[in-house]
Enzyme design. Structure first.
Site, short mmCIF file in Angstrom:
data_model
loop_
_atom_site.label_atom_id
_atom_site.label_comp_id
_atom_site.label_asym_id
_atom_site.label_seq_id
_atom_site.Cartn_x
_atom_site.Cartn_y
_atom_site.Cartn_z
N ASP A 173 -5.08 -0.95 12.82
CA ASP A 173 -5.39 -0.43 11.69
C ASP A 173 -6.44 -1.18 10.91
O ASP A 173 -6.37 -1.30 9.64
CB ASP A 173 -4.43 -0.16 10.70
N ASN B 209 -13.11 8.30 9.00
CA ASN B 209 -13.39 8.08 7.39
C ASN B 209 -14.18 6.95 7.12
O ASN B 209 -14.24 6.38 6.23
CB ASN B 209 -12.04 7.92 6.97
N HIS C 149 -11.23 0.91 11.75
CA HIS C 149 -12.21 1.51 10.72
C HIS C 149 -13.47 0.59 10.85
O HIS C 149 -13.60 -0.48 10.21
CB HIS C 149 -11.65 1.13 9.39
N ASP D 239 -7.62 10.33 9.32
CA ASP D 239 -6.88 8.99 8.85
C ASP D 239 -7.52 8.46 7.61
O ASP D 239 -8.69 8.46 7.18
CB ASP D 239 -7.07 7.84 9.84
N HIS E 230 0.05 4.42 12.75
CA HIS E 230 0.93 3.35 12.11
C HIS E 230 2.14 3.70 11.51
O HIS E 230 2.50 3.64 10.15
CB HIS E 230 -0.03 2.75 10.97
ZN LIG Z 1 -4.21 5.38 8.14
#
Ligand SMILES: [Zn+2]
Length: 352
Positions: free
Chosen positions: A252, A44, A13, A101, A179
């Site tokens: 992640d 996202n 991210h 996600d 994940h």
């Molecule tokens: Zn996720």
């Protein structure tokens, strides 16, 4: 000394574009310090990558960094699960992976349409499986005796995964389960692979290395989705990696400011950082051989992205040296559950 090719993370991210609290240089630093040269950025960000305009804004920033950032597009507008993104436009602009996600695509009719459309474009769906994400996102895996926390049953993951596997069988859509955290999901993916469905999957270092026994509920650092589950689930993930059911270890990596993590569990934001700690912690656990780690963090992630259509680079080689010290995050966001745990390897500083 160990020489190892740079890793590729399938799940980062970046937070940018459009979030000045998370400088792009910090992602670059965390990646390089953790031995990663390429990442797949989740869509996202504060400005959701659901249009070509937003994609181009992200790429304007990406191009100034000394790591390679591969982009995924959102599955639905603003990740709301109500209107599909124009996948064709994204494919024409070199984006072949679609994911909401942080959320799942729940609506069955819309999911049917999405899987059909993505298959027709020879692209891929990366799914975060969570059935209650839009209506009642939970806090913690059962068993849990704290009434204020909403349990996240294993079914939240496996029900969406099972529906998706049926859609993959129907349309042949290239699919990647993000994940994975439970034994049940490992079993579903194993069966799908035995049926020759085009499915791959990933597990995170925190799910591979931790279980929910003695989870400290006063510590918001441990809040993430999916939640850390039982020892039985953890062992199933390790077995899944060893028997090729799970293809990759992905971080992640989710930076959060301290004000949203150093709070009680209920009020904490979801997610942990992972780029810097992934290799040191996995290596130090001595669960896998160095050859196996290379497969999960270098070879398979590169294979997955290149087969989907991305141009992966020839990775640089990083040098790591033995040590015996407490792991410390060096980038700006240190919401890591591995902070101060003993690491047996560190990146040679000159090489950072
Ligand atoms: Zn996720």
């Amino acid at each position: 000394m160990i020489e190892i090719e740079a890793f590729l993370d399938l799940h980062t991210h970046t937070r940018y574009p459009d979030n000045n609290n998370f400088p792009s240089e910090d992602i670059e630093f965390a990646a390089k310090n953790g031995g990663f040269s390429e990442i797949l950025a989740m869509p996202n960000s504060e400005m959701v990558i659901d249009s070509i305009e937003n994609l181009n804004k992200a790429r304007e920033i990406d191009k100034n960094l000394k790591i390679t950032i591969h982009r995924a597009g959102a599955l639905t507008k603003d990740l709301e699960g109500k209107e599909l993104v124009n996948y064709k436009e994204f494919v024409e602009n070199g984006v072949f992976i679609f994911s909401d996600d942080g959320k799942s695509l729940i609506d069955n009719n819309l999911a049917d349409e999405a899987f059909k459309s993505v298959a027709s474009l020879n692209s891929a769906i990366f799914q975060h499986c969570e059935s209650n994400c839009h209506i009642k996102p939970g806090d913690i895996a059962p068993p849990n005796d704290n009434d204020s926390l909403i349990p996240i049953d294993e079914k939240e993951e496996s029900e969406i995964l099972l529906r998706d596997i049926e859609l993959v069988a129907k349309y042949g859509t290239r699919y990647h389960a993000q994940h994975i955290s439970s034994k049940k999901c490992v079993e579903l993916i194993k069966e799908a692979k035995e049926n020759n469905l085009p499915i791959t999957s990933e597990a995170t270092p925190h799910h591979i290395l931790e279980n929910n026994e003695n989870l400290d509920l006063s510590n918001g650092l441990y809040k993430m989705y999916p939640p850390i589950r039982t020892e039985e689930d953890r062992i199933a993930l390790i077995d899944g990696l060893l028997n090729t059911t799970i293809d990759a270890i992905a971080t992640d990596h989710a930076p959060h400011p301290e004000s949203t993590k150093i709070v009680d569990f209920k009020n904490a934001a979801r997610g942990v950082v992972g780029l810097e700690s992934a290799f040191p912690m996995i290596y130090s656990s001595e669960i896998f051989s160095i050859e196996e780690i290379k497969k999960f963090m270098v070879e398979n992630p590169r294979k997955i992205l290149s087969e989907i259509g991305y141009e992966v680079k020839i990775p640089e080689t990083n040098i790591w040296q033995a040590c015996n010290k407490e792991f410390k995050t060096k980038s700006q966001f240190n919401n890591s559950i591995f902070e101060n745990k003993i690491t047996k390897i560190e990146k040679v500083p000159e090489n950072v």
